[in-house]
Each structure stands twice: as structure tokens, then as C-alpha cells.
Design a protein around this motif. Structure first.
Motif: not given
Length: 55
Positions: A32-53
Motif C-alpha cells: 500500500g501507499g499514501t500517494d493515490a494520485a500516482a496510482l494510474p502511472a504506477v499501474l501503467a508500469e506493471v506490464a512493462g516491468l513484467v515484460e522486462n523480467n
């Protein structure tokens, strides 16, 4: 898949960007985290992180 993409590592990296913490096992994690405004950008990174791994 968990040999290449560990859920705990993925969640830990993503929640740090939300001003929080997270972690867990290779097959299950939570965080969890406290910066809810950053959530859309963080979720957009998920596929790229998984793909890189996976490559």
C-alpha cells in the motif's frame, strides 16, 4: 513464471513509487501507499516491468 517475476519484488518496487511499502512471496504479495494520485502511472508500469523480467 515466479522464477523470473517475483510478486514480492514487483509489489515492493511499485509501492515505493506510491510512498508506501509492500512485499510478499514469489507467488503472492500485497502493499500500500499514501500517494493515490500516482496510482494510474504506477499501474501503467506493471506490464512493462513484467515484460522486462521475462526477457
Amino acid at each position: 513464471m515466479t522464477a523470473k517475476v517475483k510478486a514480492g519484488d514487483l509489489v515492493r518496487e511499485l509501492t515505493a513509487k506510491l510512498g508506501g511499502k509492500g512485499g510478499g512471496r514469489p507467488d503472492f504479495a500485497q502493499g500500500g501507499g499514501t500517494d493515490a494520485a500516482a496510482l494510474p502511472a504506477v499501474l501503467a508500469e506493471v506490464a512493462g516491468l513484467v515484460e522486462n523480467n521475462l526477457s
